[in-house]
Design a protein around this motif. Structure first.
Motif, PDB file in Angstrom:
ATOM      1  N   THR A  45      63.572   3.447  43.577  1.00  0.00           N
ATOM      2  CA  THR A  45      63.269   4.457  42.455  1.00  0.00           C
ATOM      3  C   THR A  45      63.048   3.546  41.088  1.00  0.00           C
ATOM      4  O   THR A  45      62.015   3.909  40.368  1.00  0.00           O
ATOM      5  N   THR A  46      63.782   2.519  41.034  1.00  0.00           N
ATOM      6  CA  THR A  46      63.793   1.579  40.070  1.00  0.00           C
ATOM      7  C   THR A  46      62.657   0.738  40.320  1.00  0.00           C
ATOM      8  O   THR A  46      61.703   0.484  39.397  1.00  0.00           O
ATOM      9  N   GLY A  47      62.245   0.123  41.444  1.00  0.00           N
ATOM     10  CA  GLY A  47      61.236  -0.706  41.815  1.00  0.00           C
ATOM     11  C   GLY A  47      60.080  -0.024  41.592  1.00  0.00           C
ATOM     12  O   GLY A  47      58.919  -0.774  40.942  1.00  0.00           O
ATOM     13  N   THR A  62      59.029   1.960  39.580  1.00  0.00           N
ATOM     14  CA  THR A  62      58.789   2.243  38.087  1.00  0.00           C
ATOM     15  C   THR A  62      58.325   0.842  37.409  1.00  0.00           C
ATOM     16  O   THR A  62      58.088   0.686  36.059  1.00  0.00           O
ATOM     17  N   GLN A  63      58.681  -0.347  38.040  1.00  0.00           N
ATOM     18  CA  GLN A  63      58.490  -1.583  37.528  1.00  0.00           C
ATOM     19  C   GLN A  63      57.421  -2.478  38.095  1.00  0.00           C
ATOM     20  O   GLN A  63      57.111  -3.526  37.557  1.00  0.00           O
ATOM     21  N   SER A  64      56.899  -2.071  39.277  1.00  0.00           N
ATOM     22  CA  SER A  64      56.305  -3.016  40.045  1.00  0.00           C
ATOM     23  C   SER A  64      54.687  -2.570  40.141  1.00  0.00           C
ATOM     24  O   SER A  64      53.856  -3.202  40.556  1.00  0.00           O
ATOM     25  N   GLY A  65      54.309  -1.786  39.417  1.00  0.00           N
ATOM     26  CA  GLY A  65      52.815  -1.398  39.154  1.00  0.00           C
ATOM     27  C   GLY A  65      52.457  -0.594  40.465  1.00  0.00           C
ATOM     28  O   GLY A  65      51.062  -0.613  40.697  1.00  0.00           O
ATOM     29  N   GLU A  66      53.297  -0.439  41.356  1.00  0.00           N
ATOM     30  CA  GLU A  66      52.899   0.534  42.508  1.00  0.00           C
ATOM     31  C   GLU A  66      52.235   1.677  42.121  1.00  0.00           C
ATOM     32  O   GLU A  66      52.456   2.402  41.066  1.00  0.00           O
ATOM     33  N   GLN A  67      51.396   2.295  42.991  1.00  0.00           N
ATOM     34  CA  GLN A  67      50.581   3.661  42.840  1.00  0.00           C
ATOM     35  C   GLN A  67      51.708   4.817  42.941  1.00  0.00           C
ATOM     36  O   GLN A  67      52.329   4.846  43.825  1.00  0.00           O
ATOM     37  N   VAL A  68      51.630   5.457  41.662  1.00  0.00           N
ATOM     38  CA  VAL A  68      52.577   6.919  41.885  1.00  0.00           C
ATOM     39  C   VAL A  68      51.810   7.802  41.374  1.00  0.00           C
ATOM     40  O   VAL A  68      50.577   7.677  40.567  1.00  0.00           O
ATOM     41  N   PRO A  69      52.173   9.136  41.441  1.00  0.00           N
ATOM     42  CA  PRO A  69      51.385  10.181  41.012  1.00  0.00           C
ATOM     43  C   PRO A  69      51.212  10.384  39.850  1.00  0.00           C
ATOM     44  O   PRO A  69      50.096  11.167  39.355  1.00  0.00           O
ATOM     45  N   TRP A  70      52.515  10.113  38.947  1.00  0.00           N
ATOM     46  CA  TRP A  70      52.159  10.285  37.525  1.00  0.00           C
ATOM     47  C   TRP A  70      51.466   8.998  36.888  1.00  0.00           C
ATOM     48  O   TRP A  70      51.284   7.946  37.452  1.00  0.00           O
ATOM     49  N   PRO A  71      50.744   9.057  35.573  1.00  0.00           N
ATOM     50  CA  PRO A  71      50.175   8.209  34.890  1.00  0.00           C
ATOM     51  C   PRO A  71      51.136   6.615  34.783  1.00  0.00           C
ATOM     52  O   PRO A  71      52.353   7.077  34.463  1.00  0.00           O
ATOM     53  N   SER A  72      50.615   5.792  35.047  1.00  0.00           N
ATOM     54  CA  SER A  72      51.344   4.512  35.105  1.00  0.00           C
ATOM     55  C   SER A  72      51.780   4.037  33.869  1.00  0.00           C
ATOM     56  O   SER A  72      52.692   3.292  33.732  1.00  0.00           O
ATOM     57  N   ASP A  73      51.231   4.363  32.706  1.00  0.00           N
ATOM     58  CA  ASP A  73      51.829   4.125  31.464  1.00  0.00           C
ATOM     59  C   ASP A  73      52.768   5.084  30.856  1.00  0.00           C
ATOM     60  O   ASP A  73      53.304   5.013  29.769  1.00  0.00           O
ATOM     61  N   THR A  74      53.367   6.021  31.634  1.00  0.00           N
ATOM     62  CA  THR A  74      54.322   6.874  31.288  1.00  0.00           C
ATOM     63  C   THR A  74      55.775   6.164  30.925  1.00  0.00           C
ATOM     64  O   THR A  74      56.184   5.409  31.788  1.00  0.00           O
ATOM     65  N   MET A 118      57.573  11.639  30.175  1.00  0.00           N
ATOM     66  CA  MET A 118      58.341  10.546  30.149  1.00  0.00           C
ATOM     67  C   MET A 118      59.110  10.546  31.653  1.00  0.00           C
ATOM     68  O   MET A 118      59.090  11.713  32.394  1.00  0.00           O
ATOM     69  N   VAL A 119      59.537   9.354  32.309  1.00  0.00           N
ATOM     70  CA  VAL A 119      60.020   9.349  33.670  1.00  0.00           C
ATOM     71  C   VAL A 119      61.481   8.819  33.539  1.00  0.00           C
ATOM     72  O   VAL A 119      61.681   7.898  32.632  1.00  0.00           O
ATOM     73  N   ILE A 120      62.510   9.480  34.141  1.00  0.00           N
ATOM     74  CA  ILE A 120      64.052   9.007  34.207  1.00  0.00           C
ATOM     75  C   ILE A 120      64.371   8.532  35.533  1.00  0.00           C
ATOM     76  O   ILE A 120      64.003   8.904  36.469  1.00  0.00           O
ATOM     77  N   ARG A 121      65.066   7.387  35.571  1.00  0.00           N
ATOM     78  CA  ARG A 121      65.422   6.794  36.743  1.00  0.00           C
ATOM     79  C   ARG A 121      67.045   6.439  36.658  1.00  0.00           C
ATOM     80  O   ARG A 121      67.402   6.504  35.397  1.00  0.00           O
TER      81      ARG A 121
END
Length: 779
Positions: free
Chosen positions: A469-471, A473-485, A458-461
């Motif tokens: 950091t809120t953006g 987790t909401q924008s679908g931007e590429q991140v190092p962790w799985p996008s469905d976390t 899970m990811v906490i913001r």
């Protein structure tokens, strides 16, 4: 009778000479078997008589190498295997990693002696290191910590270095960055169109700095900008180029004797300066330093930020100076420069020359900042910025669970990734207000996931809707962790209290005080002067400072005089507001701001303690415009008389079951002492009155919060009288001492941060703990 043990050692046991240490004990005792690094830690199989094995286990835990830190030792009995000797085996990867990666450490005294020994083959070699010192985390690409997994993998050891590396009796046995003039990294100085290498590069850099130039120097975790601190023009030019108008600059001093000429050292400060972490230590400056240091280095600060040389290159450079300005090579709150080409591009127009080398910095890591404990003289260092030397050493948690990734705050950004009951806080990122710092955040997260070999569940913001950091987790931007976390949000000050609790190993409900400049509240206003009931993921607001209008929103942070007008308008009204009450502020600006405050236009309500400090600082004429975060409060503390008896008042009111702390009476009393409510040709309080009022304000605020918390405790049951304290205000040493006294007088125990920053740099730890507790609720 021959017996065999299998032993697993967990902790910081890789890259710190632990395997050679095991080898030496085993061979001295005549035992056979092997030792190797795995992702689970160091694994040992050792065979011999029972007495020798018992001695081996005892020595294993009591005589560890200087940089090693054992977290646990587990052993089990096996049938004898008939080993013929004891060997160090090749490192292995495992499926369930528990290994801890060592931080970078300062060059050890043995290597420094060799560095300046004309008879040593590494004489003046700027990358000298051994098992007991040197780079670790910043050169590590993946675990286990072996040379091929570091940026030293690009350098092939010569025969002499290889012989040292393979010799268990040598100090460089299995020292992964081992190298020398013939086979290791090399320096290059670039100045205009001129390039020189080796010793000429060092000499050229010294000559340029002596001549007033700014030199960018590549170190362990990034570049520094170095200038001569005795040269006013050089320091002023660096400030202009870097856009760092007034924030104090860090100093590297040659030795403790030089440090003592600037600051009054004691045994605690000496231990901090000479520690393997070698941080920047904020130390009280002497009234008349015994060095003609430029006044531009640390204007209006009661501290100097001092550090000793911690790399061989630093030692070579500083041997020609008493001290150097060594400030992070970046523009304000952007990531530190780490790559050679990156530094040339980003520091173009700031640095006159570049002293680089060809060993890659895998992960940039700024200098850590610490101070002495103001409350407990025997308490050791208090970390204010956690980076080089401390990262990635974990914080042991009172709770555990599946891996949690916390993205931290906006200011003083850090991330935190958990593994079991350990939290790994990443290094200081800077302010997450630009894409460069956001990219750095992703880089640190990716690196932590790699070296810890975990994927977050899970990811906490932060709760703030507009943070970067809120953006992401909401924008679908590429991140190092799985996008469905799954992503969860936690309120800023709730995280502050959880962070302080976790570091202290506390569980269960508590009443905590969170004081800082800005935090998005659950009601959509700006919080920052909070008394919270915290019970795991549950938080209830039990008290706070009286809400005040913050004219112009965030503009009031840059211009503290606006908050002074807000308090004055509320205290004496527009009619009583004299045009000369705030120095250097035009009458028309004061009048306009007073009208905005009276009508609550163009702004936001806030309970921020940071803005209250700003208001008092501006009222006293100390700081009306802030050039860096917290400047007004820092300069207010610097002039405050700690021994002044307090005659300022406050009021405790009740509103919807909460205690509201009203500091308006204190503000009115301060204005009266300053003569602000008496007609005069020009409002100019004397310095002694300013010192007195500043000291009284600190005491009044400490009394107010301690009394409010005491009143809340009297209305509760089942809550231990322990008060966690978190937030940037607790960087204020004077206030910490005062609120600790006030709480203790009321039978309450204050708990401060020590190894984790009390400022927003510690938020990510609290967020991570929130995630672990959330997991328990969801099961």
């Amino acid at each position: 009778m021959i017996e065999r043990l299998r032993i697993t050692v967990d902790g910081i046991v890789q890259g710190v000479g632990f395997r050679p240490f095991v080898y030496r004990i085993a061979t001295e005792l005549g035992l056979t078997g092997w030792v190797n690094n795995t992702s689970d830690g160091v694994v040992i199989e050792v065979e011999g008589g029972r007495g020798e094995l018992e001695t081996f286990l005892s020595r294993l835990e009591t005589g560890v190498p200087p940089l090693a830190k054992i977290a646990s030792v587990q052993s089990s009995n096996l049938k004898p295997a008939g080993y013929l000797d004891f060997s160090i085996r090749r490192s292995l990867s495992g499926a369930d990693p528990t290994v801890l990666v060592a931080p970078d450490t300062a060059v050890c005294p043995d290597c420094v002696r060799e560095l300046f020994d004309p008879g040593d083959r590494r004489y003046r070699y700027p990358f000298i290191n051994c098992t007991n010192c040197g780079p670790r985390y910043t050169i590590l690409r993946s675990v286990p910590y072996d040379r091929p997994n570091t940026s030293m993998g690009a350098f092939t050891m010569c025969d002499l270095c290889r012989a040292e590396y393979d010799d268990p009796a040598d100090r460089r046995f299995h020292a992964q960055p081992n190298a020398c003039h013939d086979c290791g990294p090399a320096l290059k100085l670039i100045y205009s169109a001129i390039e020189v290498t080796g010793e000429e590069a060092v000499e050229g850099a010294i000559e340029l700095i002596s001549g007033g130039e700014t030199v960018a120097i590549k170190g362990l975790g990034g570049f520094h900008l170095a200038v001569d601190p005795l040269n006013d023009q050089a320091v002023s030019r660096l400030r202009d180029r870097k856009g760092r108008e007034e924030k104090p600059l860090a100093l590297m001093v040659r030795d403790l004797e030089t440090a003592d000429r600037l600051c009054d050292l004691n045994e605690h400060s000496k231990r901090i300066l000479t520690s393997t972490e070698s941080p920047i230590a904020l130390l009280r400056r002497r009234e008349r330093p015994d060095i003609a240091i430029s006044h531009v280095v640390a204007q209006r600060s009661r501290y100097f930020g001092l550090m000793l040389p911690y790399t061989p290159l630093h030692h070579l450079l500083i041997s020609y100076f008493d001290l150097l300005v060594m400030t992070s090579a970046n523009l304000s709150e952007e990531p530190l420069c780490a790559g050679n080409e990156e530094a040339k591009q980003r520091l173009d127009g700031i640095a006159d020359a570049f002293l680089t080398h060809d060993r890659d910095i895998v992960l940039r890591c700024d200098d850590s900042i610490v101070r002495l404990d103001p409350v407990d003289a025997e308490g050791g260092p208090v970390v204010l910025r956690r980076a080089r030397g401390f990262v990635p050493s974990p914080v042991e948690l009172p709770v555990g669970g599946e891996p949690v990734l916390a993205l931290g705050p906006e200011l003083k950004g850090t991330v935190c990734l958990t593994r079991g009951r350990r939290a790994f806080i990443g290094q200081h990122l800077g302010d997450l207000k630009n894409l460069e710092t956001l990219d750095f955040l992703k880089e640190v997260v990716s690196h932590l996931m790699d070296v810890l070999e975990v994927t977050p569940s899970m990811v906490i913001r932060d709760l703030h809707p507009d943070y970067f950091t809120t953006g992401i987790t909401q924008s679908g931007e590429q991140v190092p962790w799985p996008s469905d976390t799954p992503v969860f949000a936690v309120q800023h000050h709730h995280a502050h209290i959880l962070s302080c609790q976790a570091e202290a190993g506390l569980t269960g409900p508590c009443i905590g005080i969170a004081l800082d400049g800005t935090g998005y509240g659950t009601d959509g206003t700006i919080w920052g002067g909070e008394i919270l009931y915290v019970d795991g993921t549950r938080m209830e607001r039990m008290g706070h400072l009286k809400p005040m209008w913050m004219p112009g929103g965030e503009k009031a942070i840059e211009q503290p005089w606006r908050m002074a007008v807000s308090y004055l308008t509320e205290t004496i009204g527009i009619e009583g507001l004299r045009p000369d009450i705030l120095r250097e502020i035009p009458e028309e600006d004061i009048s306009l701001m007073a009208k905005l405050c009276a009508n609550e236009g163009h702004g936001i309500m806030t309970t921020s303690a940071g803005r209250l400090f700003d208001a008092f600082s501006a009222l006293l004429g100390i700081c009306t415009h802030s050039r860096y975060e917290g400047q007004a409060a820092i300069e207010l503390e610097a002039v405050a008389d700690p021994d002044e008896p307090n005659s300022l008042h406050y009021a405790l009111e009740e509103d919807n079951g909460r205690v509201v702390i009203d500091m308006l009476p204190a503000f009115a009393g301060a204005a009266g002492q300053l003569g602000a409510d008496f007609p005069s040709p020009k409002y100019r309080p004397d310095i002694e009155t300013i010192k007195s009022v500043a000291g009284q304000f600190h005491r009044a605020l400490a009394e107010a919060f301690a009394e409010a918390v005491h009143r809340i405790f009297q209305s509760l049951s089942g809550v231990e009288p322990v008060v966690p304290l978190g937030g940037g205000v607790f960087q204020n040493e004077l206030f910490c001492v005062m609120i600790a006294q006030e709480l203790k007088e009321r039978g309450l125990k204050p708990v401060f941060h020590r190894n984790v920053p009390t400022n927003d740099g510690g938020i990510s730890l609290g967020q991570a703990v929130y995630g672990l507790l959330k997991q328990r609720e969801m099961k």
